[in-house]
Design a protein around this motif. Structure first.
Motif, PDB file in Angstrom:
ATOM      1  N   LYS A  59     -14.682 -54.076   4.531  1.00  0.00           N
ATOM      2  CA  LYS A  59     -14.112 -54.608   5.432  1.00  0.00           C
ATOM      3  C   LYS A  59     -14.872 -55.336   6.156  1.00  0.00           C
ATOM      4  CE  LYS A  59     -11.476 -50.352   5.774  1.00  0.00           C
ATOM      5  NZ  LYS A  59     -11.820 -49.533   5.042  1.00  0.00           N
ATOM      6  N   PHE A  60     -14.156 -56.907   6.332  1.00  0.00           N
ATOM      7  CA  PHE A  60     -14.753 -58.019   7.025  1.00  0.00           C
ATOM      8  C   PHE A  60     -14.274 -58.066   8.318  1.00  0.00           C
ATOM      9  CE2 PHE A  60     -15.452 -59.360   2.628  1.00  0.00           C
ATOM     10  CZ  PHE A  60     -16.722 -59.963   2.702  1.00  0.00           C
ATOM     11  N   MET A  61     -14.976 -58.538   9.473  1.00  0.00           N
ATOM     12  CA  MET A  61     -14.387 -58.969  10.576  1.00  0.00           C
ATOM     13  C   MET A  61     -15.221 -60.385  11.052  1.00  0.00           C
ATOM     14  SD  MET A  61     -13.718 -57.497  14.535  1.00  0.00           S
ATOM     15  CE  MET A  61     -15.316 -58.169  15.306  1.00  0.00           C
ATOM     16  N   GLY A  76     -19.838 -62.641  11.406  1.00  0.00           N
ATOM     17  CA  GLY A  76     -19.115 -61.299  11.822  1.00  0.00           C
ATOM     18  C   GLY A  76     -19.876 -60.048  11.493  1.00  0.00           C
ATOM     19  N   LYS A  77     -18.807 -59.017  11.311  1.00  0.00           N
ATOM     20  CA  LYS A  77     -19.401 -57.932  10.775  1.00  0.00           C
ATOM     21  C   LYS A  77     -18.671 -57.399   9.421  1.00  0.00           C
ATOM     22  CE  LYS A  77     -19.444 -56.594  15.688  1.00  0.00           C
ATOM     23  NZ  LYS A  77     -18.587 -56.530  16.546  1.00  0.00           N
ATOM     24  N   ALA A  91     -24.077 -56.610  10.876  1.00  0.00           N
ATOM     25  CA  ALA A  91     -23.874 -57.655  11.306  1.00  0.00           C
ATOM     26  C   ALA A  91     -24.387 -58.931  10.319  1.00  0.00           C
ATOM     27  CB  ALA A  91     -24.508 -57.944  12.586  1.00  0.00           C
ATOM     28  N   TYR A  92     -23.449 -59.861  10.004  1.00  0.00           N
ATOM     29  CA  TYR A  92     -23.937 -60.829   8.947  1.00  0.00           C
ATOM     30  C   TYR A  92     -23.793 -62.071   9.535  1.00  0.00           C
ATOM     31  CZ  TYR A  92     -19.270 -62.015   7.747  1.00  0.00           C
ATOM     32  OH  TYR A  92     -18.008 -62.359   7.888  1.00  0.00           O
ATOM     33  N   LYS A 107     -26.713 -68.312   1.721  1.00  0.00           N
ATOM     34  CA  LYS A 107     -27.814 -67.727   2.325  1.00  0.00           C
ATOM     35  C   LYS A 107     -27.177 -66.668   3.234  1.00  0.00           C
ATOM     36  CE  LYS A 107     -31.864 -69.863   2.698  1.00  0.00           C
ATOM     37  NZ  LYS A 107     -32.793 -70.789   3.166  1.00  0.00           N
ATOM     38  N   ALA A 108     -27.461 -65.436   2.878  1.00  0.00           N
ATOM     39  CA  ALA A 108     -26.889 -64.344   3.889  1.00  0.00           C
ATOM     40  C   ALA A 108     -27.972 -63.700   4.488  1.00  0.00           C
ATOM     41  CB  ALA A 108     -26.187 -63.294   2.756  1.00  0.00           C
ATOM     42  N   PHE A 109     -28.023 -63.275   6.001  1.00  0.00           N
ATOM     43  CA  PHE A 109     -28.496 -62.730   6.779  1.00  0.00           C
ATOM     44  C   PHE A 109     -27.791 -61.548   7.119  1.00  0.00           C
ATOM     45  CE2 PHE A 109     -29.612 -67.168   7.090  1.00  0.00           C
ATOM     46  CZ  PHE A 109     -30.898 -67.256   6.959  1.00  0.00           C
ATOM     47  N   VAL A 110     -28.191 -60.317   6.746  1.00  0.00           N
ATOM     48  CA  VAL A 110     -27.486 -59.316   6.986  1.00  0.00           C
ATOM     49  C   VAL A 110     -28.327 -57.891   7.562  1.00  0.00           C
ATOM     50  CG1 VAL A 110     -25.904 -57.408   5.703  1.00  0.00           C
ATOM     51  CG2 VAL A 110     -26.114 -59.769   4.702  1.00  0.00           C
ATOM     52  N   ILE A 111     -27.826 -57.389   8.631  1.00  0.00           N
ATOM     53  CA  ILE A 111     -28.775 -56.397   9.278  1.00  0.00           C
ATOM     54  C   ILE A 111     -27.751 -55.184   9.702  1.00  0.00           C
ATOM     55  CG2 ILE A 111     -29.843 -56.214  11.623  1.00  0.00           C
ATOM     56  CD1 ILE A 111     -30.208 -59.206  11.717  1.00  0.00           C
ATOM     57  N   GLU A 112     -28.117 -53.987   9.418  1.00  0.00           N
ATOM     58  CA  GLU A 112     -27.415 -52.714   9.515  1.00  0.00           C
ATOM     59  C   GLU A 112     -27.429 -52.621  10.960  1.00  0.00           C
ATOM     60  OE1 GLU A 112     -27.704 -48.273   8.456  1.00  0.00           O
ATOM     61  OE2 GLU A 112     -28.835 -49.426   7.506  1.00  0.00           O
TER      62      GLU A 112
END
Length: 114
Positions: A59-61, A76-77, A91-92, A107-112
């Motif tokens: 699910k994207f926002m 987004g999230k 959050a990404y 290039k993806a920055f993804v943080i829980e």
């Protein structure tokens, strides 16, 4: 179709569970770098990643979608189910580079988030 519209259409395919539909928008040599984690090289590597990570569609926002030249940045999230079936929120910031109307690099920055 401009790059921003291409990304929106590709992301819509993912949320519908249509990974192959998404992959149509990627170059054969697409490269995805998850900063601090791993790099996927080539469409087949991405296909295998999606088969497990997106077994249930995420699910994207999207909060912001910014296009400049060959680049589109999405902020987004995203919510994904982990191996235990528990929903995990992140959050990404995805920075996509396009080549000839297809997504060539991520290039993806993804943080829980808690």
């Amino acid at each position: 179709m401009n790059n921003k519209a291409i990304l929106e259409k590709a992301n819509a395919a993912i949320t519908e569970g249509n990974n192959e539909g998404f992959l149509l928008f990627c170059t054969e040599d697409t490269e995805w770098t998850f900063v601090g984690d791993r790099t996927l090289r080539g469409k087949e590597a991405v296909r295998q990643y999606m088969a497990t990570t997106y077994a249930e569609p995420p699910k994207f926002m999207v909060e912001h979608l910014i296009a400049e030249g060959d680049f589109v940045t999405a902020v987004g999230k995203i919510s994904l189910k982990n191996e235990d079936g528990k929903t995990v929120n992140y959050a990404y910031c995805d920075v996509w580079r396009f080549r000839d109307g297809k997504m060539a690099e991520l290039k993806a920055f993804v943080i829980e988030t808690k």
